[in-house]
Scaffold this motif. Structure first.
Motif, PDB file in Angstrom:
ATOM      1  N   ASN A 146      -9.202  35.705  67.327  1.00 43.89           N
ATOM      2  CA  ASN A 146     -10.417  36.470  67.636  1.00 43.89           C
ATOM      3  C   ASN A 146     -11.615  36.010  66.797  1.00 43.89           C
ATOM      4  OD1 ASN A 146     -10.058  37.624  65.119  1.00 43.89           O
ATOM      5  ND2 ASN A 146      -9.726  39.689  65.870  1.00 43.89           N
ATOM      6  N   GLY A 147     -11.438  34.924  66.017  1.00 46.36           N
ATOM      7  CA  GLY A 147     -12.534  34.349  65.252  1.00 46.36           C
ATOM      8  C   GLY A 147     -12.683  34.849  63.828  1.00 46.36           C
ATOM      9  N   THR A 148     -11.834  35.755  63.392  1.00 42.47           N
ATOM     10  CA  THR A 148     -11.893  36.251  62.015  1.00 42.47           C
ATOM     11  C   THR A 148     -11.439  35.150  61.059  1.00 42.47           C
ATOM     12  OG1 THR A 148     -11.384  38.487  62.771  1.00 42.47           O
ATOM     13  CG2 THR A 148     -11.093  38.052  60.424  1.00 42.47           C
ATOM     14  N   VAL A 149     -12.207  34.945  60.004  1.00 43.10           N
ATOM     15  CA  VAL A 149     -11.888  33.915  59.012  1.00 43.10           C
ATOM     16  C   VAL A 149     -11.476  34.603  57.716  1.00 43.10           C
ATOM     17  CG1 VAL A 149     -12.794  31.990  57.654  1.00 43.10           C
ATOM     18  CG2 VAL A 149     -13.507  32.289  60.045  1.00 43.10           C
ATOM     19  N   HIS A 150     -10.385  34.134  57.143  1.00 41.94           N
ATOM     20  CA  HIS A 150      -9.898  34.651  55.860  1.00 41.94           C
ATOM     21  C   HIS A 150      -9.724  33.490  54.891  1.00 41.94           C
ATOM     22  CE1 HIS A 150      -8.816  38.636  57.450  1.00 41.94           C
ATOM     23  NE2 HIS A 150      -8.277  38.015  58.488  1.00 41.94           N
ATOM     24  N   ASP A 151     -10.277  33.635  53.693  1.00 44.74           N
ATOM     25  CA  ASP A 151      -9.946  32.740  52.591  1.00 44.74           C
ATOM     26  C   ASP A 151      -8.890  33.456  51.778  1.00 44.74           C
ATOM     27  OD1 ASP A 151     -11.655  30.553  53.108  1.00 44.74           O
ATOM     28  OD2 ASP A 151     -13.349  31.729  52.396  1.00 44.74           O
ATOM     29  N   VAL A 152      -7.731  32.851  51.662  1.00 42.33           N
ATOM     30  CA  VAL A 152      -6.558  33.503  51.089  1.00 42.33           C
ATOM     31  C   VAL A 152      -6.165  32.818  49.787  1.00 42.33           C
ATOM     32  CG1 VAL A 152      -4.151  34.101  51.521  1.00 42.33           C
ATOM     33  CG2 VAL A 152      -5.746  34.042  53.418  1.00 42.33           C
ATOM     34  N   GLU A 153      -5.931  33.620  48.755  1.00 40.51           N
ATOM     35  CA  GLU A 153      -5.408  33.133  47.483  1.00 40.51           C
ATOM     36  C   GLU A 153      -4.013  33.740  47.295  1.00 40.51           C
ATOM     37  OE1 GLU A 153      -6.708  31.037  45.197  1.00 40.51           O
ATOM     38  OE2 GLU A 153      -8.528  30.713  46.374  1.00 40.51           O
ATOM     39  N   ALA A 154      -2.994  32.945  47.541  1.00 37.09           N
ATOM     40  CA  ALA A 154      -1.626  33.430  47.381  1.00 37.09           C
ATOM     41  C   ALA A 154      -1.212  33.315  45.920  1.00 37.09           C
ATOM     42  CB  ALA A 154      -0.681  32.627  48.252  1.00 37.09           C
TER      43      ALA A 154
ATOM     44  N   LEU B 117       1.574  35.940  63.187  1.00 41.81           N
ATOM     45  CA  LEU B 117       1.738  34.511  63.406  1.00 41.81           C
ATOM     46  C   LEU B 117       1.185  34.075  64.757  1.00 41.81           C
ATOM     47  CD1 LEU B 117       5.320  34.019  61.923  1.00 41.81           C
ATOM     48  CD2 LEU B 117       3.144  33.350  60.863  1.00 41.81           C
ATOM     49  N   GLU B 118       1.310  34.932  65.761  1.00 36.49           N
ATOM     50  CA  GLU B 118       0.793  34.615  67.095  1.00 36.49           C
ATOM     51  C   GLU B 118      -0.731  34.622  67.135  1.00 36.49           C
ATOM     52  OE1 GLU B 118       2.635  37.373  69.777  1.00 36.49           O
ATOM     53  OE2 GLU B 118       4.605  36.436  69.570  1.00 36.49           O
ATOM     54  N   GLN B 119      -1.368  35.245  66.166  1.00 33.33           N
ATOM     55  CA  GLN B 119      -2.827  35.354  66.144  1.00 33.33           C
ATOM     56  C   GLN B 119      -3.511  34.275  65.296  1.00 33.33           C
ATOM     57  OE1 GLN B 119      -3.929  39.338  65.014  1.00 33.33           O
ATOM     58  NE2 GLN B 119      -2.585  40.254  66.532  1.00 33.33           N
ATOM     59  N   ILE B 120      -2.739  33.358  64.713  1.00 35.49           N
ATOM     60  CA  ILE B 120      -3.334  32.306  63.884  1.00 35.49           C
ATOM     61  C   ILE B 120      -3.835  31.182  64.783  1.00 35.49           C
ATOM     62  CG2 ILE B 120      -2.944  30.577  62.093  1.00 35.49           C
ATOM     63  CD1 ILE B 120      -0.766  32.392  60.958  1.00 35.49           C
ATOM     64  N   ALA B 121      -5.133  30.907  64.699  1.00 32.03           N
ATOM     65  CA  ALA B 121      -5.714  29.786  65.442  1.00 32.03           C
ATOM     66  C   ALA B 121      -5.650  28.510  64.600  1.00 32.03           C
ATOM     67  CB  ALA B 121      -7.154  30.087  65.838  1.00 32.03           C
ATOM     68  N   THR B 122      -6.049  28.626  63.331  1.00 28.79           N
ATOM     69  CA  THR B 122      -5.985  27.486  62.408  1.00 28.79           C
ATOM     70  C   THR B 122      -5.640  27.981  61.010  1.00 28.79           C
ATOM     71  OG1 THR B 122      -8.329  27.589  61.763  1.00 28.79           O
ATOM     72  CG2 THR B 122      -7.781  26.211  63.667  1.00 28.79           C
ATOM     73  N   VAL B 123      -5.013  27.119  60.247  1.00 32.34           N
ATOM     74  CA  VAL B 123      -4.776  27.377  58.825  1.00 32.34           C
ATOM     75  C   VAL B 123      -4.841  26.037  58.107  1.00 32.34           C
ATOM     76  CG1 VAL B 123      -2.246  27.312  58.993  1.00 32.34           C
ATOM     77  CG2 VAL B 123      -3.316  28.537  57.117  1.00 32.34           C
TER      78      VAL B 123
END
Length: 97
Positions: free
Chosen positions: A14-22, A73-79
């Motif tokens: 849906n175009g939401t962008v997340h910057d993730v720090e694991a 997982l089905e909603q991930i467009a790019t990582v």
């Protein structure tokens, strides 16, 4: 594995962008989920690993709630894994012959 954080940039369908720090606790949660779901290891499926790590980190940060891992997982467009500047500097200091 180093003690550095794993940094990911994730975009959903849906175009939401997340910057993730694991962090380390996200890796522990990844191991638990992987074991329960009988998912392959990181070495066997690096893309799944990145998706699961992102899921764990986003849940911990409270950025996603009420969604099952399979739905996420089905909603991930790019990582994309973000490069660590320190590791690049370390590589620059030790040339490969």
């Amino acid at each position: 594995m180093s003690n550095n954080l794993i940094s990911l940039n994730l975009t959903t369908t849906n175009g939401t962008v997340h910057d993730v720090e694991a962090i380390f606790s996200d890796l522990i949660k990844y191991d638990i989920i992987r074991s329960r779901k009988n998912y392959p290891s990181k070495e066997e499926s690096e893309f799944l690993f990145m998706g699961l790590i992102a899921f764990c980190a986003l849940q911990r940060e409270g950025k996603i709630e009420g969604i099952k891992v399979e739905e996420f997982l089905e909603q991930i467009a790019t990582v994309e894994a973000q490069e660590d500047d320190e590791s690049e500097e370390a590589e620059a200091e030790f040339p490969v012959f």
